[in-house]
Write an enzyme that holds these catalytic residues in place. Structure first.
Site, PDB file in Angstrom:
ATOM      1  N   MET A  34     -10.044  -1.950  -1.062  1.00 46.05           N
ATOM      2  CA  MET A  34     -11.029  -3.264  -1.212  1.00 46.05           C
ATOM      3  C   MET A  34     -12.484  -2.831  -1.064  1.00 46.05           C
ATOM      4  O   MET A  34     -13.449  -3.769  -0.898  1.00 46.05           O
ATOM      5  CB  MET A  34     -10.665  -4.280  -0.281  1.00 46.05           C
ATOM      6  CG  MET A  34      -9.177  -4.600  -0.281  1.00 46.05           C
ATOM      7  SD  MET A  34      -8.762  -6.390   0.180  1.00 46.05           S
ATOM      8  CE  MET A  34      -9.466  -6.346   1.942  1.00 46.05           C
ATOM      9  N   GLY A  35     -12.893  -1.455  -1.024  1.00 48.23           N
ATOM     10  CA  GLY A  35     -14.331  -1.055  -1.009  1.00 48.23           C
ATOM     11  C   GLY A  35     -15.046  -1.169   0.282  1.00 48.23           C
ATOM     12  O   GLY A  35     -14.126  -1.336   1.267  1.00 48.23           O
ATOM     13  N   GLU A  39     -15.550   6.035   6.681  1.00 48.99           N
ATOM     14  CA  GLU A  39     -14.959   7.214   7.026  1.00 48.99           C
ATOM     15  C   GLU A  39     -13.310   7.289   7.056  1.00 48.99           C
ATOM     16  O   GLU A  39     -12.693   8.282   6.526  1.00 48.99           O
ATOM     17  CB  GLU A  39     -15.280   8.022   8.236  1.00 48.99           C
ATOM     18  CG  GLU A  39     -16.602   8.891   8.300  1.00 48.99           C
ATOM     19  CD  GLU A  39     -16.215   9.960   7.262  1.00 48.99           C
ATOM     20  OE1 GLU A  39     -15.129  10.718   6.965  1.00 48.99           O
ATOM     21  OE2 GLU A  39     -16.977  10.197   6.356  1.00 48.99           O
ATOM     22  N   HIS A  41     -11.605   5.400   4.988  1.00 51.37           N
ATOM     23  CA  HIS A  41     -11.185   5.387   3.605  1.00 51.37           C
ATOM     24  C   HIS A  41     -11.173   6.966   3.318  1.00 51.37           C
ATOM     25  O   HIS A  41     -10.378   7.297   2.276  1.00 51.37           O
ATOM     26  CB  HIS A  41     -11.980   4.564   2.626  1.00 51.37           C
ATOM     27  CG  HIS A  41     -11.799   3.042   3.043  1.00 51.37           C
ATOM     28  ND1 HIS A  41     -13.012   2.321   3.558  1.00 51.37           N
ATOM     29  CD2 HIS A  41     -10.734   2.031   2.900  1.00 51.37           C
ATOM     30  CE1 HIS A  41     -12.383   1.210   3.597  1.00 51.37           C
ATOM     31  NE2 HIS A  41     -11.307   0.769   3.284  1.00 51.37           N
ATOM     32  N   GLN A  65      -4.287 -12.146  -0.879  1.00 56.65           N
ATOM     33  CA  GLN A  65      -4.169 -11.824   0.376  1.00 56.65           C
ATOM     34  C   GLN A  65      -4.928 -12.399   1.648  1.00 56.65           C
ATOM     35  O   GLN A  65      -4.718 -12.238   2.731  1.00 56.65           O
ATOM     36  CB  GLN A  65      -4.081 -10.264   0.661  1.00 56.65           C
ATOM     37  CG  GLN A  65      -5.430  -9.497   0.556  1.00 56.65           C
ATOM     38  CD  GLN A  65      -5.180  -7.845   0.438  1.00 56.65           C
ATOM     39  OE1 GLN A  65      -4.537  -7.326  -0.517  1.00 56.65           O
ATOM     40  NE2 GLN A  65      -5.666  -7.374   1.485  1.00 56.65           N
ATOM     41  N   LEU A 188     -12.172   2.543  12.752  1.00 55.92           N
ATOM     42  CA  LEU A 188     -13.065   2.066  11.648  1.00 55.92           C
ATOM     43  C   LEU A 188     -12.503   0.842  10.815  1.00 55.92           C
ATOM     44  O   LEU A 188     -11.311   1.143  10.551  1.00 55.92           O
ATOM     45  CB  LEU A 188     -13.428   3.032  10.720  1.00 55.92           C
ATOM     46  CG  LEU A 188     -14.169   4.372  11.170  1.00 55.92           C
ATOM     47  CD1 LEU A 188     -14.872   4.846  10.220  1.00 55.92           C
ATOM     48  CD2 LEU A 188     -15.271   3.987  12.332  1.00 55.92           C
TER      49      LEU A 188
HETATM   50  P1  AMP Z   1      -9.012  -1.835   3.078  1.00 58.31           P
HETATM   51  O1  AMP Z   1     -10.254  -1.599   2.100  1.00 58.31           O
HETATM   52  O2  AMP Z   1      -9.139  -2.170   4.399  1.00 58.31           O
HETATM   53  O3  AMP Z   1      -7.691  -2.514   2.137  1.00 58.31           O
HETATM   54  O4  AMP Z   1      -8.371  -0.539   3.267  1.00 58.31           O
HETATM   55  C1  AMP Z   1      -8.029   0.469   2.497  1.00 58.31           C
HETATM   56  C2  AMP Z   1      -6.961   1.556   2.763  1.00 58.31           C
HETATM   57  O5  AMP Z   1      -7.671   2.499   3.754  1.00 58.31           O
HETATM   58  C3  AMP Z   1      -5.805   1.176   3.548  1.00 58.31           C
HETATM   59  O6  AMP Z   1      -4.842   1.970   3.129  1.00 58.31           O
HETATM   60  C4  AMP Z   1      -5.855   1.226   4.927  1.00 58.31           C
HETATM   61  O7  AMP Z   1      -4.963   1.340   5.821  1.00 58.31           O
HETATM   62  C5  AMP Z   1      -6.864   2.226   5.042  1.00 58.31           C
HETATM   63  N1  AMP Z   1      -8.101   2.268   6.106  1.00 58.31           N
HETATM   64  C6  AMP Z   1      -8.719   1.407   6.679  1.00 58.31           C
HETATM   65  N2  AMP Z   1      -9.254   1.599   7.904  1.00 58.31           N
HETATM   66  C7  AMP Z   1      -8.903   2.863   8.195  1.00 58.31           C
HETATM   67  C8  AMP Z   1      -9.203   3.785   9.084  1.00 58.31           C
HETATM   68  N3  AMP Z   1      -9.883   3.477  10.225  1.00 58.31           N
HETATM   69  N4  AMP Z   1      -8.605   5.018   9.246  1.00 58.31           N
HETATM   70  C9  AMP Z   1      -7.688   5.050   8.221  1.00 58.31           C
HETATM   71  N5  AMP Z   1      -7.403   4.655   7.351  1.00 58.31           N
HETATM   72  C10 AMP Z   1      -7.793   3.438   7.204  1.00 58.31           C
END
Ligand code: AMP
Length: 291
Positions: A34-35, A39, A41, A65, A188
């Site tokens: 989601m941008g 680190e 991501h 969501q 993170l």
């Molecule tokens: P989001 O942008 O929050 O939807 O996250 C996108 C992807 O990044 C998802 O698969 C999350 O599980 C992953 N992600 C977010 N935070 C972390 C993190 N601290 N460590 C590893 N993966 C992460």
């Protein structure tokens, strides 16, 4: 200087590029985000690069969501900074569709992944996993990658997506990447930006508490006791606890009072208005040789 990565905003352009790579026998990995990239991501992008020749990162803040009272409007968005980070990593393509491209005005199909979406985050955010499953199914069908990478930070989400892909025979391999943390243990998250300086000091206690619960359970403390103690510690520190729970790592099944299968401890708690989630594995101590 790294070359600027192409950005496509339509399903048609995305498909054309991926079909072109596949025609050249090149494998493709998709990393949905989601941008507001951090680190965590970027670690998934690095993992994707070791597994496939081409890497596509999608950036889409998915409205379905978020519940109406949640932070869809306030969610951090900075495509220029995201593009810079992805350029440095040498990603092949950014897919950043508009809301209109993703959802027709009369959009009316929703995916519900039963049981595994219930409990934990699904209990307090009943809309959430339906929204995630639907948008991830769309992204997978739009892109047609060989591999898609998700973070263990959102462990229940990873399991929901694995189940959906299996149940619907979506031809993609789902990979999970480990959680990236700050030095003090805080996982993170794009939402950490909401924390006030005072909340930021308290925030790592969520991880410390889950780690302590996990080691207590590993040492044989009854699960309900360990969970209750952890919850009380978070309450006392000022967290608004949503849940603290221990589940089977494979399918999030409820555990009896002693751990017999690989397990993880999960927690979600508010600090002020910010909802933090985290999870850690229960590492059973091996009996020493000869004992
Ligand atoms: P989001 O942008 O929050 O939807 O996250 C996108 C992807 O990044 C998802 O698969 C999350 O599980 C992953 N992600 C977010 N935070 C972390 C993190 N601290 N460590 C590893 N993966 C992460």
């Amino acid at each position: 200087m790294a070359t600027k990565i192409p950005t496509v905003r339509t399903v048609r352009a995305l498909r054309k590029q991926v079909q072109d790579w596949h025609a050249r026998k090149q494998t493709v990995a998709l990393v949905p985000t989601m941008g507001a990239l951090h680190e965590g991501h970027l670690s998934l992008v690095r993992l994707a690069k070791t597994k496939a020749k081409r890497v596509v990162v999608s950036i889409f803040v998915n409205p379905t969501q978020f519940a109406p009272h949640e932070d869809f409007g306030a969610y951090p968005r900075d495509e220029a900074s995201d593009r810079k980070k992805l350029t440095e990593l040498g990603v092949d393509l950014i897919y950043a569709p508009s809301g209109k491209e993703m959802y027709a005005l009369d959009f009316s199909t929703h995916i519900m992944v039963g049981v595994i979406s219930e409990g934990l985050c699904g209990a307090s955010r009943p809309h959430f996993f339906g929204g995630v499953a639907t948008v991830v199914a769309k992204l997978l069908l739009q892109c047609g990658p060989d591999i898609a990478v998700f973070g263990e930070k959102d462990y229940q989400q990873l399991k929901v997506i694995e189940r959906m892909v299996r149940d619907l025979n979506i031809p993609v391999q789902i990979l999970g990447g480990p959680i990236v943390r700050e030095e003090d243990g805080l996982a993170l998250s794009s939402r950490n930006a909401y924390l006030s300086p005072e909340e930021r000091i308290i925030a790592p206690l969520l991880n410390r508490t889950l780690c302590d619960i996990a080691s207590d359970i590993a040492e044989g403390r009854p699960i309900t006791d360990a969970l209750q103690a952890g919850r009380a510690r978070l309450d006392a520190a000022g967290f608004g606890v949503d849940y603290v729970d221990a589940r089977a790592a494979k399918d999030l099944g409820v555990l009896q009072d002693e751990v017999t299968t690989p397990a993880r401890v999960f927690g979600a708690a508010y600090l002020g208005k910010t909802r933090l989630i985290d999870n850690v594995p229960v590492r059973k101590r091996r009996a020493a040789k000869g004992t």
